[in-house]
Write an enzyme that holds these catalytic residues in place. Structure first.
Site, PDB file in Angstrom:
ATOM      1  N   CYS A   2       0.955  -1.191   0.065  1.00 44.50           N
ATOM      2  CA  CYS A   2      -0.209   0.188   0.160  1.00 44.50           C
ATOM      3  C   CYS A   2       0.801   1.429   0.039  1.00 44.50           C
ATOM      4  O   CYS A   2       2.067   1.134   0.317  1.00 44.50           O
ATOM      5  CB  CYS A   2      -0.770   0.002   1.160  1.00 44.50           C
ATOM      6  SG  CYS A   2      -1.972  -1.312   1.819  1.00 44.50           S
ATOM      7  N   ARG A  16      -4.694   7.236  -0.056  1.00 46.53           N
ATOM      8  CA  ARG A  16      -3.731   6.021  -0.076  1.00 46.53           C
ATOM      9  C   ARG A  16      -4.277   4.955  -1.388  1.00 46.53           C
ATOM     10  O   ARG A  16      -5.233   5.232  -1.973  1.00 46.53           O
ATOM     11  CB  ARG A  16      -3.896   5.559   0.975  1.00 46.53           C
ATOM     12  CG  ARG A  16      -5.339   4.755   1.535  1.00 46.53           C
ATOM     13  CD  ARG A  16      -5.550   3.169   1.131  1.00 46.53           C
ATOM     14  NE  ARG A  16      -4.332   2.401   1.811  1.00 46.53           N
ATOM     15  CZ  ARG A  16      -4.697   1.904   3.083  1.00 46.53           C
ATOM     16  NH1 ARG A  16      -5.710   2.283   3.869  1.00 46.53           N
ATOM     17  NH2 ARG A  16      -3.771   1.006   3.596  1.00 46.53           N
ATOM     18  N   ASN A  79       0.124  -2.230   5.818  1.00 49.99           N
ATOM     19  CA  ASN A  79       0.634  -3.501   6.266  1.00 49.99           C
ATOM     20  C   ASN A  79       2.266  -3.233   6.926  1.00 49.99           C
ATOM     21  O   ASN A  79       2.907  -2.408   6.390  1.00 49.99           O
ATOM     22  CB  ASN A  79       0.613  -4.403   5.226  1.00 49.99           C
ATOM     23  CG  ASN A  79      -0.287  -5.359   5.345  1.00 49.99           C
ATOM     24  OD1 ASN A  79      -1.217  -5.363   6.295  1.00 49.99           O
ATOM     25  ND2 ASN A  79      -0.129  -6.404   4.866  1.00 49.99           N
TER      26      ASN A  79
HETATM   27  C1  LIG Z   1      -4.748  -5.850   3.996  1.00 45.72           C
HETATM   28  C2  LIG Z   1      -4.597  -4.284   4.292  1.00 45.72           C
HETATM   29  C3  LIG Z   1      -3.182  -3.872   3.659  1.00 45.72           C
HETATM   30  C4  LIG Z   1      -2.830  -4.056   2.470  1.00 45.72           C
HETATM   31  C5  LIG Z   1      -1.211  -3.887   2.590  1.00 45.72           C
HETATM   32  O1  LIG Z   1      -0.616  -3.099   3.014  1.00 45.72           O
HETATM   33  N1  LIG Z   1      -0.644  -4.684   1.741  1.00 45.72           N
HETATM   34  C6  LIG Z   1       0.746  -5.013   1.682  1.00 45.72           C
HETATM   35  C7  LIG Z   1       1.281  -6.483   1.525  1.00 45.72           C
HETATM   36  S1  LIG Z   1       2.802  -6.259   2.096  1.00 45.72           S
HETATM   37  O2  LIG Z   1       2.960  -6.055   3.417  1.00 45.72           O
HETATM   38  O3  LIG Z   1       3.398  -5.309   1.051  1.00 45.72           O
HETATM   39  O4  LIG Z   1       3.171  -7.598   2.011  1.00 45.72           O
HETATM   40  C8  LIG Z   1      -4.974  -3.779   5.548  1.00 45.72           C
HETATM   41  C9  LIG Z   1      -5.074  -2.383   5.701  1.00 45.72           C
HETATM   42  C10 LIG Z   1      -6.160  -2.003   6.956  1.00 45.72           C
HETATM   43  C11 LIG Z   1      -6.497  -3.298   7.338  1.00 45.72           C
HETATM   44  C12 LIG Z   1      -7.900  -3.412   7.917  1.00 45.72           C
HETATM   45  C13 LIG Z   1      -7.886  -2.517   9.273  1.00 45.72           C
HETATM   46  C14 LIG Z   1      -9.195  -2.561  10.033  1.00 45.72           C
HETATM   47  C15 LIG Z   1      -9.407  -4.080  10.708  1.00 45.72           C
HETATM   48  C16 LIG Z   1      -8.624  -4.359  11.353  1.00 45.72           C
HETATM   49  C17 LIG Z   1      -8.580  -5.828  12.348  1.00 45.72           C
HETATM   50  O5  LIG Z   1      -7.529  -6.077  13.188  1.00 45.72           O
HETATM   51  C18 LIG Z   1      -8.490  -6.797  11.090  1.00 45.72           C
HETATM   52  C19 LIG Z   1      -9.541  -6.523   9.911  1.00 45.72           C
HETATM   53  C20 LIG Z   1      -9.390  -5.071   9.332  1.00 45.72           C
HETATM   54  C21 LIG Z   1     -10.440  -4.792   8.567  1.00 45.72           C
HETATM   55  C22 LIG Z   1      -8.067  -4.832   8.799  1.00 45.72           C
HETATM   56  C23 LIG Z   1      -8.082  -5.910   7.419  1.00 45.72           C
HETATM   57  C24 LIG Z   1      -6.686  -5.590   6.743  1.00 45.72           C
HETATM   58  O6  LIG Z   1      -5.617  -6.233   7.437  1.00 45.72           O
HETATM   59  C25 LIG Z   1      -6.678  -4.142   6.252  1.00 45.72           C
HETATM   60  C26 LIG Z   1      -7.245  -3.953   5.130  1.00 45.72           C
END
Ligand SMILES: C[C@H](CCC(=O)NCCS(=O)(=O)O)[C@H]1CC[C@H]2[C@@H]3CC[C@@H]4C[C@H](O)CC[C@]4(C)[C@H]3C[C@H](O)[C@]12C
Length: 324
Positions: A2, A16, A79
């Protein structure tokens, strides 16, 4: 992966990209001032600032990924896998669960000074939302029109970094991301001059050679450098249309196309959505992977004194403007 960024023209913009291989089911969600927030360790709040952002609503609770409040503060979780370690619940501190962090901050803070004061008293704890939704390993960018900070909870505690570029991606930790920018200080939007060896007749045979060496791959450190360069050299007119157009171009510099980042066999990370909030006006604009038309939701068109969430499912599918 992200990428988050801030941008200022006449107004302050915050947004974002959310890159992942699947969607949790996201909606633009407006939390009005009287929506009751029941914090796991901090009791109930019946009154707070209104918030608009992208959330997964679970059991009536807005799990925000990124949002702004009516005072112009923006915040996004990205993340931070392998590095995020949340703190233990401690008496005498404000214990805030990781999934409550955005409502906790945006509900109470009118600017970044107020954010810093709250963070001073706070422990970010790992209390999960539910069995199905365990704690996500995240770090955050929080910004107002004057400055930005990065918050990272790690094995050695909570770190609050000044973020002078107003950009955040994923790993490695923020201090390393900033350090790596040293590698790119020679890059420029201007054409290069030959400082390589004066005995050689070197030519600028193409436009854009001043930034030769700026990474273009999808790794987090590369996106950090790419979007930082793009944002910091970016020029935009002051109008709303010019500003949001430019903002989507800035984040477009780190867009992820299906097929280029394989996370498991046959599964690809893509830019699921890109957001651009006008933090001064309380408007959330977005595009999705399948829909390049900008959609907007204005929090001030909702009754912000209400107590129930306003939820707007994402508009999906390309909206093609046919000419014949
Ligand atoms: C997956 C996303 C990050 C994408 C990212 O950064 N991808 C890089 C991969 S890499 O790092 O480069 O390998 C993240 C960002 C925000 C997150 C939500 C935050 C609220 C809530 C918190 C709870 O505790 C768990 C569920 C919850 C809905 C979360 C789900 C998921 O975790 C979300 C969508």
């Amino acid at each position: 992966m992200c990428t988050a960024a801030t941008y200022k023209t006449k107004d302050f913009y915050f947004g974002r990209t959310l890159d992942y291989e699947f969607s949790y089911g996201d909606e633009i969600t407006v939390t009005p001032r009287k929506f009751p927030f029941e914090f796991r360790h901090m009791g109930k709040r019946d009154s707070h600032y209104a918030i608009i952002g992208m959330a997964h609503v679970a059991g009536g609770y807005p799990l925000y990924y990124d949002a702004i409040n009516e005072k112009g503060v923006g915040m996004a979780g990205l993340n931070f896998v392998g590095n995020a370690v949340y703190q233990a619940v401690e008496a005498g501190r404000d214990n805030v669960a990781q999934f409550e962090f955005i409502p906790w901050i945006l509900g109470q803070c009118a600017d970044l000074d107020e954010v810093r004061a709250l963070l001073d008293r706070m422990n970010l704890v790992g209390t999960p939302f539910s069995e199905q939704l365990p704690s996500a390993q995240l770090h955050w960018i929080i910004a107002d029109r004057n400055a930005a900070i990065t918050v990272e909870c790690m094995a050695d505690g909570m770190h609050i970094h000044e973020n002078p570029v107003g950009v955040l991606t994923n790993n490695p930790p923020f201090e390393t991301q900033m350090f790596l920018l040293n590698n790119y200080q020679g890059l420029s939007p201007k054409q290069p001059e030959n400082t390589f060896a004066e005995q050689l007749q070197l030519q600028s045979y193409s436009r854009g050679m001043g930034a030769l060496g700026l990474p273009g791959d999808l790794s987090s450190a590369s996106r950090f450098a790419k979007v930082a360069f793009t944002k910091m050299n970016s020029k935009s007119g002051d109008s709303e249309a010019e500003s949001i157009s430019q903002f989507f171009h800035i984040l477009g510099s780190v867009d992820q196309q299906r097929g280029c980042c394989e996370v498991t066999d046959g599964k690809y990370e893509i830019t699921l959505y890109t957001s651009c909030c006008n933090a001064d006006k309380g408007i959330y604009y977005y595009t999705t992977y399948e829909n390049h038309q900008i959609t907007g939701v204005d929090m001030h068109h909702c009754d912000l004194d209400g107590s129930e969430l306003f939820r707007y499912p994402l508009v999906q599918g390309e909206q093609i403007h046919w000419m014949n």
